[in-house]
Motif scaffolding. Structure first.
Motif, short mmCIF file in Angstrom:
data_model
loop_
_atom_site.label_atom_id
_atom_site.label_comp_id
_atom_site.label_asym_id
_atom_site.label_seq_id
_atom_site.Cartn_x
_atom_site.Cartn_y
_atom_site.Cartn_z
N ASP A 194 0.83 -1.21 0.00
CA ASP A 194 0.00 0.00 0.00
C ASP A 194 0.86 1.26 0.00
O ASP A 194 2.06 1.22 0.28
N ASP A 195 0.20 2.38 -0.28
CA ASP A 195 0.87 3.68 -0.27
C ASP A 195 0.57 4.43 1.02
O ASP A 195 0.67 5.66 1.08
N PRO A 218 11.80 1.15 0.08
CA PRO A 218 10.91 1.55 1.18
C PRO A 218 10.10 2.81 0.86
O PRO A 218 10.50 3.63 0.05
N LEU A 219 8.96 2.92 1.52
CA LEU A 219 8.11 4.12 1.50
C LEU A 219 7.74 4.58 0.09
O LEU A 219 7.99 5.73 -0.29
N PRO A 220 7.13 3.72 -0.70
CA PRO A 220 6.72 4.14 -2.06
C PRO A 220 5.60 5.16 -2.02
O PRO A 220 4.88 5.29 -1.02
N ARG A 221 5.44 5.84 -3.14
CA ARG A 221 4.39 6.87 -3.23
C ARG A 221 3.08 6.31 -3.77
O ARG A 221 2.02 6.87 -3.53
N ARG A 251 4.13 1.93 4.83
CA ARG A 251 3.79 1.75 3.43
C ARG A 251 4.95 1.05 2.72
O ARG A 251 6.11 1.29 3.00
N GLY A 252 4.60 0.19 1.80
CA GLY A 252 5.62 -0.48 1.00
C GLY A 252 5.85 -1.93 1.34
O GLY A 252 6.38 -2.68 0.51
N PHE A 253 5.48 -2.38 2.54
CA PHE A 253 5.68 -3.79 2.88
C PHE A 253 4.60 -4.64 2.19
O PHE A 253 3.40 -4.44 2.41
N ILE A 254 5.05 -5.58 1.37
CA ILE A 254 4.11 -6.50 0.75
C ILE A 254 3.48 -7.37 1.84
O ILE A 254 4.16 -7.81 2.76
#
Length: 559
Positions: A194-195, A218-221, A251-254
């Protein structure tokens, strides 16, 4: 992972009470928040502490926030009791929403309120149905093994309204929620990331969660596509959440989760910090700088070259993917005319890039941001939050005079009509005197913005004004649904030194040394005689305008 089955020493227990804001005379946050879901006005920091208890919020921000997952195993199925249940969802499907306290009314609708989905054999399936969601139809899908995703329950579930509203005060950005009800032995969603940063609260049943490293850093937008199992590798965390347990991950962890045990699983995801990075903030300062350059530098006003779309774009980028790795027999042979066209295109691309670089250097030279630029950017960033955030958690009886008035265009202090005010507000106004004291009920409910009066722009005279945006009339029923255009509510004051300084006095509330936590208490008391106005009548008119919006408390005593 924090497991509360481990024995605690008396010293550790006292430390936990201090972290929770409790001492010998004050019950721990856990008990205080349970009671507060109906009445008590806790701060956002208290709600966060309740979520991550027994980890102190200082440790949470230092070690986990935007960094790594935290799982808290409580072995206490009463900790999250009475937030929401499947039984309540069934009642809503049968009876509809009552719309009390500004919440959503009517019947639950597919897609906007309820999404039905499942994940079987590596394939995610979404039930593409629109219109009213009936109990009989939803129950059949439930029996067929579908997950029910309840969208934005804070719009009509009071405990989630309070949690989201209080966390918005803490984080200074939007906080949303979704409920996920999954039949036993099934999985509702494909692996994805998720973002947003999320807090998972397990309300009913059990669910096995598996978390994986973000493949895109890490920390995608942006949120991800659905992944296949072979793409994500081995989990870095596998844990079973049971009622009362909470898990946080950035945010960013699958992640993926499957309901286990003999009964269904029900958890609520509380999410925040979408588009709240340094890059998002800096985009506001860059936009401001570009607007100033457009006004002052003719080079930025010049039109793009005619025909530029015929030589700019990936189709014309022969330096990238030009086929240099192809065998000679596969490479295209160019005629003399084609070679000349290519040379012309490359020259035009070079000129385009040179002009862009020159303008970029001018922009860079202007980006020596002063404090005023930063404060203006902060307002741009925060106004969007202020008009879209959840309405404060207040029972109808506590909303005051502003509750019944329309949202919309700015209202000046002179336009306040006394008949719009309730009896208590009228009494408070009648008793105002120089020794009366006022303070913001909550400084985070208002945002001061400098602007120019749009009403006079048509006459060529743009008068500087102060706009005071208020959240008290924000629309709970459409919070974060993306289907409703907010209609901001704000007061308008003349931008005089007296008004600016008086408002700054009211905004001067204590903050933590690290800046976190939002208002730690109500705003400071200020006597009307101590406001920056030169006469009492102006000070009183200022207080009346704020009272009419229910933004302030009044103390008539001289203390």
């Amino acid at each position: 992972m924090v497991d509360l089955r481990k024995p605690s020493s008396p010293v550790t227990q006292r430390t936990r009470r201090r972290r929770a804001g409790g001492d010998c005379c004050c019950p721990p946050v856990k008990e205080r928040l349970r009671e507060s879901l109906a009445a008590s006005p806790l701060q956002g920091a208290d709600v966060l502490q309740w979520l991550v208890e027994p980890v102190g919020i200082d440790k949470f921000f230092k070690c986990y926030w935007a960094n790594k997952p935290l799982c808290i195993k409580r072995h206490d199925d009463t900790y999250l009791k009475n937030i929401f249940s499947k039984q309540q969802l069934d009642s809503l499907l049968k009876d509809g929403l009552d719309g009390r306290d500004g919440g959503k009314s009517g019947r639950l609708q597919y897609q906007s309120n309820l999404i039905v989905r499942k994940y079987v054999d590596g394939e995610a399936v979404k039930y593409e149905r629109s219109g009213e969601a009936t109990f009989e139809e939803v129950d059949q899908k439930w029996r067929d093994g579908c997950t029910l995703q309840l969208m934005h329950p804070q719009q009509f579930v009071d405990p989630l309204w309070k949690i989201c509203a209080k966390l918005e005060e803490l984080f200074g950005c939007l906080v949303g929620a979704n409920c996920y009800l999954t039949p036993a032995g099934t999985q509702g969603l494909a692996p994805h990331y998720d973002d947003v940063d999320v807090f998972i609260m397990q309300l009913e049943g059990s669910k096995v969660w598996r978390l994986y490293e973000c493949v895109d850093g890490p920390l995608p937008r942006e949120y991800s596509r659905d992944y296949q199992q072979h793409e994500i590798g081995n989990p870095i965390l596998a844990v079973t959440l049971e009622p009362g347990d909470v898990m946080y991950f950035p945010r960013g962890f699958i992640h993926q989760a499957i309901a286990v045990g003999d009964t269904f699983s029900h958890h609520v995801t509380v999410s925040t910090y979408q588009r709240s990075s340094w890059a998002d903030f800096m985009s506001k300062t860059v936009d401001t700088a570009l607007n100033k350059l457009f006004d002052s530098d003719f080079a930025f006003r010049k039109s793009l070259p005619v025909g530029w779309s015929g030589y700019m774009g990936p189709a014309y980028d022969e330096d990238n993917g030009s086929g240099s790795d192809l065998p000679e027999t596969k490479k295209r042979k160019r005629s003399s005319g084609e070679a000349a066209t290519r040379a012309t295109r490359q020259r035009l691309q070079h000129e385009f890039g040179r002009t862009y670089s020159k303008l970029l250097r001018r922009l860079s030279a202007t980006l020596h941001i002063n404090s005023m630029d930063l404060h203006e950017a902060a307002n741009e960033f925060m106004i969007d939050f202020q008009v879209n955030r959840m309405a404060p958690y207040l029972p109808s009886s506590a909303k005051g005079a502003a509750a019944g008035r329309k949202r919309g265009e700015a209202t000046s202090a002179e336009e306040m009509e006394t008949e719009e005010m309730d009896a208590a507000t009228m009494v408070a106004i009648a008793n105002l005197k120089p020794s009366s004291r006022i303070r913001f009920r909550n400084p985070s409910w208002a945002r001061m913005v400098f602007d120019e009066d749009q009403d006079t722009e048509a006459e060529g005279d743009r008068t500087p004004v102060i706009l005071l945006f208020s959240t008290l009339k924000n629309d709970r029923a459409h919070h974060m649904d993306g289907e409703h255009t907010p209609d901001p509510s704000c007061l308008k004051f003349p931008r005089t030194e007296e008004h600016v300084r008086s408002l700054q006095m009211l905004f001067d509330w204590p903050i933590r040394p690290d800046g976190r936590g939002g208002p730690q208490q109500k705003g400071p008391w200020v006597h009307l005689r101590d406001l920056a106005f030169h006469n009492f009548q102006d000070a009183k008119a200022f207080a009346v305008a704020l009272l009419a919006e229910s933004l302030i408390d009044v103390d008539q005593g001289d203390k």
